[in-house]
Design a protein around this motif. Structure first.
Motif, PDB file in Angstrom:
ATOM      1  N   SER A 197       0.819  -1.193   0.000  1.00 34.59           N
ATOM      2  CA  SER A 197       0.000   0.000   0.000  1.00 34.59           C
ATOM      3  C   SER A 197       0.870   1.267   0.000  1.00 34.59           C
ATOM      4  O   SER A 197       0.610   2.227  -0.720  1.00 34.59           O
ATOM      5  N   LYS A 200       2.753   1.477  -3.590  1.00 34.36           N
ATOM      6  CA  LYS A 200       1.946   1.641  -4.810  1.00 34.36           C
ATOM      7  C   LYS A 200       1.443   3.082  -4.969  1.00 34.36           C
ATOM      8  O   LYS A 200       1.110   3.502  -6.071  1.00 34.36           O
TER       9      LYS A 200
ATOM     10  N   ARG B 269     -10.658  -1.802   1.571  1.00 33.87           N
ATOM     11  CA  ARG B 269     -10.213  -1.040   0.408  1.00 33.87           C
ATOM     12  C   ARG B 269      -8.682  -1.059   0.312  1.00 33.87           C
ATOM     13  O   ARG B 269      -8.117  -1.287  -0.748  1.00 33.87           O
ATOM     14  N   GLU B 272      -7.599  -4.550  -0.684  1.00 34.86           N
ATOM     15  CA  GLU B 272      -7.968  -4.808  -2.080  1.00 34.86           C
ATOM     16  C   GLU B 272      -6.986  -4.100  -3.027  1.00 34.86           C
ATOM     17  O   GLU B 272      -6.508  -4.688  -3.990  1.00 34.86           O
ATOM     18  N   GLN B 273      -6.693  -2.830  -2.722  1.00 35.82           N
ATOM     19  CA  GLN B 273      -5.789  -2.075  -3.595  1.00 35.82           C
ATOM     20  C   GLN B 273      -4.371  -2.633  -3.555  1.00 35.82           C
ATOM     21  O   GLN B 273      -3.683  -2.682  -4.573  1.00 35.82           O
ATOM     22  N   GLU B 276      -4.412  -5.871  -5.614  1.00 33.83           N
ATOM     23  CA  GLU B 276      -4.432  -5.541  -7.046  1.00 33.83           C
ATOM     24  C   GLU B 276      -3.058  -5.092  -7.535  1.00 33.83           C
ATOM     25  O   GLU B 276      -2.596  -5.541  -8.577  1.00 33.83           O
ATOM     26  N   ALA B 277      -2.426  -4.200  -6.762  1.00 31.49           N
ATOM     27  CA  ALA B 277      -1.113  -3.677  -7.175  1.00 31.49           C
ATOM     28  C   ALA B 277      -0.099  -4.814  -7.245  1.00 31.49           C
ATOM     29  O   ALA B 277       0.692  -4.906  -8.189  1.00 31.49           O
TER      30      ALA B 277
END
Lengths: 287, 287
Positions: A197, A200, B269, B272-273, B276-277
């Motif tokens: 996190s 990114k 969130r 999830e992010q 995805e990354a």
């Protein structure tokens, strides 16, 4: 034996495959939110039929396995309670236990004695029926947190089913479970998610990821875990996870100080001791 | 081509094996602190002979690869400088670059143009000649940080040797290198060491490690890395590592706040992010 799996994902699906391989069950019915996933499960021979809902799935079942994200447990317990055979046993795959036991007490009511809580410590970053494997639990730990309402025979029976899947089964209290898992599983997951996190969002994220290699890949593997499942774990076990995060933050600040001061000898000692501890653990406990 | 490897460990040994496999060198001489390791290297065909010291090893060498921990680089540069053939090239495997370039300028003096700095981003938690493999660099990145004193031909030649090992080679400045690697490699190493260090000191460490599973194993794999090598990296790149540690500490405090507040939606969130990354990165950049 007829088995109902509620949430036919990695854990539920692997449990069904393992029991079938061990010839410990005759028929498996599955229920879940994603029709597509259930169709995959049926095609792979994980389940024999798809149920419309929890109430229907547990009718006639000798064993119910609950393996949805833990946030959905209470509703599932409520839905199954009126339809459980008196001889049926319920177990689960939840990664937290105090909240699961509380949900079971509320949802199952006077049937609480039929529920023997379990946590198979065998996750993976893959999810869904497509990722299930008969060997997932081989040599892995399953922690039972039996309730005072369980009969010794019920606990023995649930234990023997997890053992039939190849697991090494031990028992502790729900509180002890949540404390231990916060340290060795929940904390690392949060740390890995936080690192990805953090990186990114950077302006130079593309350049950073382009130079990430095998160490980064393995360190962050668990940041590809199921977000909803980990949301529920973080909410359910938040007090213990916060405690662990704070201890880790303190530790990391001390390490930051060593790096800032160029304290090579102290850093080497810390690294050496960490390596020794990890290598000892790998040798002793892992395969 | 005659190659001298100074420090025949995972990186140096793999470089020699890869060049031999690609038929890009005739003879490899090795030098290092551990006689035992050098004997392993000779038995495995990594090196053909063992040199007594750096001065002897580089005599007649067309290429010198320096792959000791970076803390020993300056002494090695000083020792080799008077004995290098004018046509010889020197490259290295150091995980930091600003300090390595500074050490090379001090140690090599007017021969600085013969040194083309390189960082093969292909570590592993295993070390020593026993862990070396001809395929270690296959598909992996090697970052060159060329110097203004290098001729284009020298840079091309060093690039082509790393490419012969199977690596994808790119170039950047030493400062850019140290910044990028602090984020995607040095920081995760320090985080993994810190986690094991934190847990191993606890009164219930045995119970904790007994319930650690695959996620913990992969997250902490890099905490089994070479302590002396990582000490030198932390000292050499301390300003960038401290910068990264502080950014990570801030991020982690924000995550701790989300967990403490039971902020399920925000956590999901974030997870999830991050997933995805990471998954995007895995697909794009890895194999």
């Amino acid at each position: 034996m007829r088995v109902a799996i509620i949430g036919v994902g990695l854990i539920g699906g692997s449990f069904a495959l393992a029991l079938k391989k061990a010839r410990r069950c005759r028929e498996v019915v599955g229920v879940g939110r994603s029709r597509k996933n259930l169709v995959v499960a049926r095609r792979r021979g994980i389940i024999d039929s798809i149920s419309a809902d929890v109430a229907q799935a547990v009718q006639g079942a000798d064993l119910v396995l609950l393996t949805t994200p833990v946030g959905q447990f209470e509703r599932a317990f409520r839905a199954m309670a009126p339809h459980l055979k008196p001889s049926a046993l319920v177990t689960d795959g939840g990664s937290t236990k105090r909240d699961v036991v509380a949900a079971a007490r509320r949802g199952l009511g006077r049937r609480i004695g039929q529920f023997v809580p379990a946590h198979p410590v065998a996750g993976a970053e893959k999810s869904g029926a497509a990722a299930a494997s008969a060997d997932l639990f081989k040599g892995r730990r399953v922690i039972l947190t039996p309730l005072k309402e369980n009969t010794p025979a019920s606990v023995r029976r649930v234990k023997s089913l997890w053992q039939a899947c190849g697991a090494r089964v031990n028992a502790m209290s729900p509180a002890a479970h949540d404390k231990v898992l916060a340290a060795v599983s929940h904390l690392p997951h949060v740390l890995a998610y936080a690192l990805v996190s953090e990186l990114k969002g950077r302006a130079n994220a593309a350049a950073l990821f382009a130079h990430a290699a095998g160490g980064f890949r393995d360190f962050t593997r668990i940041a590809s875990s199921h977000p909803e499942m980990w949301r529920d774990i973080c909410v359910a076990n938040r007090d213990e996870i916060v405690r662990e995060l704070r201890r880790y933050l303190r530790r990391l600040k001390r390490v930051e100080k060593l790096v800032r001061g160029g304290r090579g000898a102290a850093l080497e000692r810390l690294f050496e001791q960490a390596r020794e501890a990890r290598d000892r653990w790998l040798k002793a406990a892992w395969r």
